[in-house]
Design a protein around this motif. Structure first.
Motif, PDB file in Angstrom:
ATOM      1  N   ILE A 132       0.834  -1.201   0.000  1.00 32.47           N
ATOM      2  CA  ILE A 132       0.000   0.000   0.000  1.00 32.47           C
ATOM      3  C   ILE A 132       0.866   1.247   0.000  1.00 32.47           C
ATOM      4  CG2 ILE A 132      -1.790   1.253   1.250  1.00 32.47           C
ATOM      5  CD1 ILE A 132      -2.787  -1.349   2.382  1.00 32.47           C
ATOM      6  N   VAL A 133       1.981   1.210   0.749  1.00 32.16           N
ATOM      7  CA  VAL A 133       2.891   2.359   0.794  1.00 32.16           C
ATOM      8  C   VAL A 133       3.458   2.652  -0.591  1.00 32.16           C
ATOM      9  CG1 VAL A 133       5.061   3.217   1.758  1.00 32.16           C
ATOM     10  CG2 VAL A 133       3.459   1.951   3.222  1.00 32.16           C
ATOM     11  N   LEU A 170      -9.547   2.668  -8.889  1.00 33.10           N
ATOM     12  CA  LEU A 170      -8.379   1.895  -8.446  1.00 33.10           C
ATOM     13  C   LEU A 170      -8.605   1.304  -7.051  1.00 33.10           C
ATOM     14  CD1 LEU A 170      -5.426   4.183  -9.616  1.00 33.10           C
ATOM     15  CD2 LEU A 170      -6.136   2.005 -10.606  1.00 33.10           C
ATOM     16  N   PHE A 171      -9.186   2.087  -6.165  1.00 34.13           N
ATOM     17  CA  PHE A 171      -9.422   1.618  -4.805  1.00 34.13           C
ATOM     18  C   PHE A 171     -10.360   0.414  -4.810  1.00 34.13           C
ATOM     19  CE2 PHE A 171     -11.781   1.926  -0.738  1.00 34.13           C
ATOM     20  CZ  PHE A 171     -10.723   1.747   0.129  1.00 34.13           C
ATOM     21  N   GLY A 200      -8.548  -2.640  -6.092  1.00 37.77           N
ATOM     22  CA  GLY A 200      -7.641  -3.188  -5.087  1.00 37.77           C
ATOM     23  C   GLY A 200      -8.365  -4.017  -4.047  1.00 37.77           C
ATOM     24  N   LEU A 201      -9.554  -3.562  -3.625  1.00 42.66           N
ATOM     25  CA  LEU A 201     -10.356  -4.336  -2.669  1.00 42.66           C
ATOM     26  C   LEU A 201     -10.747  -5.692  -3.258  1.00 42.66           C
ATOM     27  CD1 LEU A 201     -12.781  -1.630  -1.208  1.00 42.66           C
ATOM     28  CD2 LEU A 201     -10.754  -2.586  -0.128  1.00 42.66           C
ATOM     29  N   PHE A 202     -11.198  -5.687  -4.512  1.00 44.68           N
ATOM     30  CA  PHE A 202     -11.583  -6.933  -5.164  1.00 44.68           C
ATOM     31  C   PHE A 202     -10.388  -7.874  -5.285  1.00 44.68           C
ATOM     32  CE2 PHE A 202     -12.201  -9.526  -8.977  1.00 44.68           C
ATOM     33  CZ  PHE A 202     -13.426 -10.099  -8.704  1.00 44.68           C
ATOM     34  N   LEU A 239      -0.963  -2.044  -4.251  1.00 44.95           N
ATOM     35  CA  LEU A 239      -0.568  -1.022  -5.216  1.00 44.95           C
ATOM     36  C   LEU A 239      -1.786  -0.223  -5.674  1.00 44.95           C
ATOM     37  CD1 LEU A 239       1.934  -3.099  -7.399  1.00 44.95           C
ATOM     38  CD2 LEU A 239       2.482  -1.480  -5.574  1.00 44.95           C
ATOM     39  N   PHE A 240      -2.867  -0.928  -6.008  1.00 47.18           N
ATOM     40  CA  PHE A 240      -4.084  -0.256  -6.444  1.00 47.18           C
ATOM     41  C   PHE A 240      -4.781   0.426  -5.262  1.00 47.18           C
ATOM     42  CE2 PHE A 240      -5.409  -2.385 -10.697  1.00 47.18           C
ATOM     43  CZ  PHE A 240      -4.133  -2.150 -11.195  1.00 47.18           C
TER      44      PHE A 240
END
Length: 494
Positions: A367-368, A411-412, A415-417, A438-439
């Motif tokens: 995530i960073v 993108l968020f 990323g969750l999916f 990353l997403f």
């Protein structure tokens, strides 16, 4: 009569007649600070029946008050924060970034110690989780004090006082001998730690104009997320070491004391009305003319004004401004999911992939990296924004900030999916759910940067209160996520 407004430097400039859809004027005019000043002026009629003392009549009227009001020496006045040398603004920005990280770091560093705290005080893990929720709840109520204080007495005082209180209450958490002391002090850690979340963004709005503010807010948004993401791993390593859970409170207390000293010594006041108050004080001292004053000094507040118009302003803005309410509802859900990640990553990488505490927090570095990648993208997007600004005669349109936020939302969600699709079984390599960050990280930052800028551009005169209204609501929502996320993932079999 041609309309006018306060520009970014606090100077009155003429504007073309706005249409009904002009974004910048529609809110600042309805929330203008001139009404506050006029409402605070003493009534002449109220003095008619008063004695001057010893039988003397009232003295003759003074010249017009406006003749004695100080102002900046034009748009290039070196005392105005946006005209400070770049080196000065950069070191202040770096210092404030560390101040923000100290606060957000504390919001999550305690979480890995929940089990050890539960065993120490003989309570369930659910009860011990309240320590994290109460801290985030403090984030909700603190801004109701810090934002009005900063708009009345400047940005520096709330930062210095808050970081001192932040250090003191974290020390109290570290030495607490019973659970109720720990819980109460964790709440007040959040109350004092919320000051940087409000005032640092407002300081960046004071120091940087529309062309560079996007970059500054990108730095601020990074600190909001980097703190809890790094803290999860650090807290895990501290918890399993010989230091024990108390050092998850000692560490942020030392950071709080350090930032208090740094800000006390090196932070300069950036709020334009309070800078003019200092200028008026210096002129009174050097000239002996006690009539010289700043507009900020004309405001006289009674208890009703202090509570309703000042401390209540963030809540009024939240419920009376549909724009703030809509942005806040969305950011509250996203911000709550950030703290849900702290439990999700522990459940996935400690539970599914059997990584040890501390190590199970390292996948958050994905995530960073996403945050840093989004920062680079926002630097590029800022050039496009500046081109639009120049083409529009340097008159900003807040809605120009929104397109990257739309990309961030996509993108968020992706990323969750990705995380949910790959992180439920050890048969899929751990790098797959790690790379989902990353997403997720890129989406988080793009959403928050652009919507923070959107609020600041729209409510520039009351940026601190607008952000306080947002922080109040999203922190209340986020405070509930640690209470159910662990059980939710356990019920899902993770």
């Amino acid at each position: 009569m041609q309309p006018s407004r306060l520009d970014e430097k606090g100077l009155t400039v003429d504007l073309p007649t706005p249409s009904s859809s002009t974004s910048e004027s529609r809110h600042t005019q309805s929330l203008g600070c001139s009404d506050d000043v006029e409402a605070g002026l003493p009534s002449v009629a109220a003095a008619q029946g008063m004695s001057f003392g010893q039988g003397r009549p009232l003295p003759p009227p003074l010249p017009a008050r406006e003749d004695y009001v100080v102002d900046f020496d034009g748009p290039d006045d070196p005392s105005f924060a946006q005209n400070w040398p770049l080196r000065t603004r950069l070191y202040i920005s770096a210092m404030l970034a560390f101040t923000c990280i100290s606060s957000t770091f504390d919001s999550a560093v305690f979480s890995p110690s929940t089990g050890q705290v539960a065993r120490h005080f003989g309570v369930s893990v659910e009860v011990a989780s309240l320590a994290s929720s109460l801290y985030i709840a403090g984030y909700a109520f603190g801004p109701l004090v810090w934002a009005p204080l900063s708009e009345r007495h400047g940005r520096r005082l709330p930062i210095v006082l808050a970081m001192l209180g932040f250090g003191i209450f974290n020390t109290a958490v570290a030495v607490s001998k019973d659970l109720q002391t720990l819980m109460i002090c964790r709440f007040f850690c959040g109350v004092f730690g919320s000051s940087p979340l409000i005032n640092v963004a407002a300081i960046f709005a004071d120091m940087y104009d529309n062309r560079t503010r996007g970059i500054a807010i990108a730095l601020f948004s990074n600190t909001v997320f980097l703190g809890p993401l790094i803290a999860s791993s650090v807290g895990g390593f501290i918890d399993k070491s010989y230091l024990g859970w108390r050092w998850t409170a000692y560490t942020p207390s030392f950071m709080g004391y350090a930032t208090c000293v740094l800000n006390l010594l090196f932070l300069k006041e950036t709020y334009a009305p309070v800078i003019l108050v200092s200028k008026a004080m210096e002129l009174r001292r050097t000239t002996g003319n006690w009539g010289i004053h700043a507009r900020q000094e004309q405001i006289e507040l009674n208890l009703h004004d202090l509570v309703v118009n000042n401390m209540g302003r963030p809540l009024q803005m939240l419920f009376k401004e549909p724009l703030i309410l809509a942005v806040t509802v969305y950011l509250s859900f996203v911000y709550g999911l950030l703290y849900c990640f702290l439990s999700a990553y522990t459940s996935i990488f400690h539970g599914v992939y059997t990584m040890s505490p501390g190590v199970s927090g390292l996948p958050m570095l994905g995530i960073v990296v996403g945050l840093l990648a989004a920062t680079v993208y926002m630097l590029h997007a800022n050039k496009t924004y500046n081109a639009k600004l120049k083409a529009n005669s340097n008159i900003p349109i807040p809605e120009w900030r929104l397109p990257p936020a739309i990309v961030g939302g996509v993108l968020f969600s992706a990323g969750l999916f990705w995380l949910g699709w790959t992180g439920f079984t050890p048969s899929i390599h751990w790098i797959a759910p790690t790379l989902s960050g990353l997403f997720t990280g890129a989406g988080l930052l793009m959403i928050f940067i652009q919507l923070f800028n959107y609020l600041i551009d729209t409510y520039l005169a009351f940026a601190a209160s607008a952000l306080a209204a947002n922080t109040f609501a999203r922190s209340l929502v986020a405070a509930g996520f640690p209470l159910f996320s662990r059980q939710m993932f356990a019920g899902m079999g993770i």
